[in-house]
Design a protein around this motif. Structure first.
Motif, PDB file in Angstrom:
ATOM      1  N   SER A   6      38.788  42.389  33.808  1.00  0.00           N
ATOM      2  CA  SER A   6      39.218  41.131  33.183  1.00  0.00           C
ATOM      3  C   SER A   6      39.834  41.419  31.820  1.00  0.00           C
ATOM      4  CB  SER A   6      38.064  40.139  33.078  1.00  0.00           C
ATOM      5  OG  SER A   6      36.952  40.701  32.481  1.00  0.00           O
ATOM      6  N   GLU A  56      45.082  37.145  32.414  1.00  0.00           N
ATOM      7  CA  GLU A  56      44.553  35.803  32.156  1.00  0.00           C
ATOM      8  C   GLU A  56      45.420  34.953  31.239  1.00  0.00           C
ATOM      9  OE1 GLU A  56      40.082  35.575  31.872  1.00  0.00           O
ATOM     10  OE2 GLU A  56      40.311  37.721  31.590  1.00  0.00           O
ATOM     11  N   GLY A  68      44.076  34.649  36.308  1.00  0.00           N
ATOM     12  CA  GLY A  68      43.019  33.712  35.910  1.00  0.00           C
ATOM     13  C   GLY A  68      43.574  32.429  35.340  1.00  0.00           C
TER      14      GLY A  68
END
Length: 862
Positions: free
Chosen positions: A447, A479, A516
């Protein structure tokens, strides 16, 4: 199936039934005091009338006490009554959920648009059955269950919802009354935070009781009705799982828990197979198969209950044995009960010994620190990984240094806890693959991925753990808006790297990329986050095709539109052919799991909708390209204006103070609904980048100001109107299913907003101007969306969905009033130097308790 419109079916089977059962519920004195159930409808009425007259929550509560509560009641007794109201309302939400679950198959047409039967019939009609079969041989969906805390129901309450739904379906009044009484006595509030293992166990309940049956039923239908019993070399449905593997920001996920969760997944699927074998044994009582089944039954019993490993067949051998039993039935026993044994064979194909694929996830910032620690420790052992100093190298030099590496490290080399746990988590993946099969844990997600170095560090750590050719897909998660914009360049670097390219070749030339939504929306606003993801998908599809790689996108969609969710199947059906569509993978969490996949009917229906969205995009879509050049330019303008508007709003000096002092943000940590801390760092300082998307979005939802789902949309549309370019927006709306879906989801956010609740804030000396900014953008967005769509009211085309939202909003209005009343009391007490500390704690507890019902009432946001 009733021919009545969906709204009529909803009114008859949900609204009317809820009123009947709620009237029974209100007469139950489960708290030992019978007048709570009598007073709550009166309080609800006072709330509705009060807001219509522009009264504030404090005035509404005061008026209620004056009119309906005896004058001699003490303040403590009045507060006690408000707490009892909260208790009742939480349970009314559960009752509404159960009624809606019970009526799911009546309100939603199980053979209608988007179902497999409908898809098959359309394919036959358009002579596209062969194209459909070809596509189903390679297409998959993978819902990934996550424990992100947007669901407040403890396990026992989920069980009551299930039993209530069954009793309501049968109109069993006696059972309903008993279950409502049980519901009244069952605590909702969790005194302790759940562990990641607790979260895993509660989600495995859905796998065991719902997905196991619904997914295999769909697979059986495809095999029997589309492939006419021909074997399909494709699972079509995979299940993913995050609790116990998702380490991002969760210090409580340990290697021990990861292994324990994987073991629980394995034992649960074996238990389900054991139950099915026992049922088969009662039917397959024939020569040549009876003893073979008994042997399989004993094998599974020994493994599940006695933990005996000897005699356990490999997955391949288990599947072969079931096929051999089926062959005997077909050859010697006129195929009697062959469909039942085929059902079990298909389940073994779908779920193996792993049940669901456990992903491991960690933040790139953690990896960076861990990797530097690995380099330092190895150097101190006289075993330098690199000739040059790694920490001082440029990104290009780091990628080069990471390409050729062949050392082996062990967890015990490292005293630093985070390094030890990161390394041991990789060794855990190897152990899980040995126990549960490769599909048990074969994806590592990074992430906050911003560069090729981040991917290469994770890939190198896998290889350092005595795994030169790791059977693991390394998946970057892009993201934020800048990360999405850089994604194409990152992937080009990786595709051209010899070590990584060789790894992709071994993995079947497939690259998983996660995108994301939640942090993107939090950082860049609604339109820009969604548009950036779409553009990134187009760019990543193009570059992957250039290198002969099949890119598979994995979306962090969550649930509510403000987190990128909304009507999921419409979103996927709208993507067009410039985005790779080999698989649909998405995270599903919290109340979205219980609302979309909580019952056999809803799970089957929503899995079929997801399947059909990919199929219709590929097989039935007539569009050659989703966006013309003009449409792209229009979308770009809208996204840019929306982004600038949202960023300016976010930078407003009152933005963080407003959230901190006027919303419920800081109370999320006190609810004990999830194992993760509610913010990323431990600092007391209130920092935007540390904020997690769920409490951020949830706080706006509790205020009934669903900012992340609409802010900037109205200004962007108005900008085009003022510049005489509104016709371009109209054309975009007419021609782009993607844009229409985005705006429909935004309408849902507006529909769930209720500014009269907080209208008192506009008089606040400090925050009045800021509240007005939000309200004006809400009004602007509503006006512009109605103008664009030609609707008279929001969600005009989704009348049943809107009716469900309104019913839930009506239930929680008194709850929100109590919450705002308590927040106002807290603000008063904090200004008073002589304030009573206990009184302050009481009102803080009231705010925390009132969070539950409102979030649970938002379940229909997927």
């Amino acid at each position: 199936m009733s021919r009545k419109p969906k709204l009529e079916r909803f009114k008859e089977n949900v609204s009317a039934k809820y009123q009947i059962y709620n009237s029974i519920f209100m007469t139950l004195p489960f708290d030992g005091i019978s007048n709570t159930g009598v007073l709550l409808p009166l309080f609800s009425e006072i709330c509705e009338k009060g807001y219509a007259l522009d009264k504030n929550p404090s005035e509404i509560v005061k008026k209620f006490f004056e009119r309906y509560v005896e004058k001699d009641k003490t303040e403590a007794e009045k507060i006690d009554l408000l707490f009892r109201f909260i208790q009742y309302i939480e349970r009314q939400v559960v009752l509404f959920d159960a009624v809606e679950d019970a009526s799911f198959a009546i309100v939603n047409n199980m053979d209608g648009r988007g179902t497999l039967r409908n898809i098959k019939e359309e394919a036959e009609e358009k002579h596209k059955l062969e194209a459909l079969k070809t596509y189903l041989k390679r297409f998959k969906i993978r819902p990934v269950l996550t424990a992100h805390p947007t669901q407040f129901y403890p396990g026992q309450v989920l069980g009551i919802i299930t039993d209530l739904a069954e009793a309501i379906e049968k109109d069993d009044l006696l059972a309903i009354k008993k279950l409502l009484a049980q519901l009244g006595k069952t605590p909702f509030f969790k005194k302790e935070k759940p562990t990641p293992y607790d979260e895993a166990v509660s989600l495995i309940w859905y796998l065991e009781n719902v997905f196991y049956h619904s997914a295999s039923k769909i697979y059986n239908y495809i095999q029997q009705n589309i492939f006419k019993d021909e074997e399909i070399d494709n699972q079509v449905i995979d299940l993913g799982f995050w609790p116990g593997g998702d380490r991002d920001g969760n210090p409580f996920v340990t290697t021990e828990i990861t292994l324990k969760v994987a073991e629980r997944l394995r034992s649960t699927i074996l238990l389900n197979y054991y139950r099915d074998i026992r049922k088969l044994k009662r039917r397959l009582t024939f020569d040549g198969v009876e003893k073979r089944l008994a042997r399989l039954e004993r094998m599974l019993y020994d493994n599940v209950y006695l933990r005996k490993e000897e005699g356990m067949l490999s997955l391949t051998a288990f599947e072969e044995e079931l096929k051999a039993i089926k062959a005997v039935i077909v050859e010697k026993h006129q195929s009697l009960f062959s469909a039942e044994i085929e059902d079990l064979i298909n389940k073994v194909k779908l779920f193996g010994y792993h049940f669901a694929m456990l992903d491991i996830r960690q933040d790139s910032r953690v990896h960076a620190g861990v990797f530097e620690n690995i380099v330092d420790v190895m150097k101190s052992k006289g075993n330098s990984l690199f000739l040059e100093e790694y920490a001082k190298a440029t990104p290009e030099e780091k990628v080069e240094m990471l390409t050729n590496i062949s050392e082996v490290i062990q967890p015990e080399y490292f005293n630093e806890e985070i390094t030890h746990s990161t390394v041991s988590s990789i060794y855990a993946m190897k152990t899980i693959q040995e126990r549960n099969g490769e599909r048990g844990a074969n994806r590592y997600i990074i992430s906050n991925n911003q560069s090729a170095v981040h991917v290469m560090e994770a890939f190198t750590m896998l290889r350092l753990c005595n795994w030169q050719q790791p059977a693991v897909d390394v998946s970057p998660l892009f993201e934020t808006v800048p990360d999405l914009q850089a994604a194409q360049a990152v992937m080009r670097t990786l595709y051209e790297n010899e070590a990584y390219a060789a790894h992709l070749k071994r993995r079947g030339m497939k690259q998983y990329i996660m995108l994301g939504f939640s942090d993107g929306t939090k950082d860049g606003g609604y339109l820009m986050a969604n548009w950036s993801i779409f553009k990134a998908k187009e760019e990543l599809t193009a570059i992957s095709r250039e290198y002969g790689i099949k890119v598979i996108f994995f979306d962090g969609r969550g649930g509510p539109p403000a987190r990128g969710g909304g009507k999921t199947h419409q979103f996927y059906a709208s993507l067009g052919n410039t985005v790779e569509d080999e698989e649909i993978q998405l995270t599903v969490q919290g109340q979205t799991i219980s609302s979309n996949f909580g019952t056999l009917e809803s799970c089957q229906y929503n899995l079929e909708q997801l399947l059909s969205s990919g199929i219709s995009n590929e097989i039935f879509s007539s569009a050659k390209a989703e966006f013309s050049q003009e449409s792209k330019e229009t979308m770009e303008k809208l996204a840019t204006v929306s982004y600038d508007t949202y960023v300016a709003f976010k930078k407003h000096p009152m933005f963080l103070p407003y959230l901190e002092r006027m919303s419920t943000l800081k109370y999320y940590a006190k609810t004990n609904i999830g194992s993760r801390p509610s913010k990323r760092s431990k600092s007391k300082e209130f920092n935007f980048s540390d904020l997690r998307a769920i409490p951020f979005v949830g706080s706006w939802s509790q205020l009934k100001q669903n900012v992340p789902g609409f802010y900037g949309v109205g200004t962007a549309l108005e900008h085009m109107e003022k510049n005489g370019e509104f016709d371009q927006v109209v054309n975009l709306y007419k021609n782009s299913a993607f844009f229409r879906t985005l705006l429909e989801n935004s309408m849902m956010s507006l529909t769930k907003s209720f500014f009269k609740l907080t209208a008192y804030m506009k008089e606040n000396e400090e925050f009045g101007g800021f509240w007005t900014i939000i309200f004006e953008e809400y009004e602007r967005t509503k006006r512009m969306l109605l103008k664009l769509t030609g609707y008279q009211e929001l969600m005009e085309n989704q009348k049943a969905g809107k009716a469900s939202i309104h019913a839930r909003e009506k239930i929680v209005l008194p709850l929100l009033t109590i919450q705002q009343y308590a927040l106002r009391k807290i603000q008063e007490l904090q200004k008073d130097p002589n304030a009573n500390e206990e009184e302050l704690k009481t009102f803080e507890k009231m705010v925390t308790r009132s969070l539950f019902g409102n979030i649970n009432a938002s379940r229909n946001s997927a």
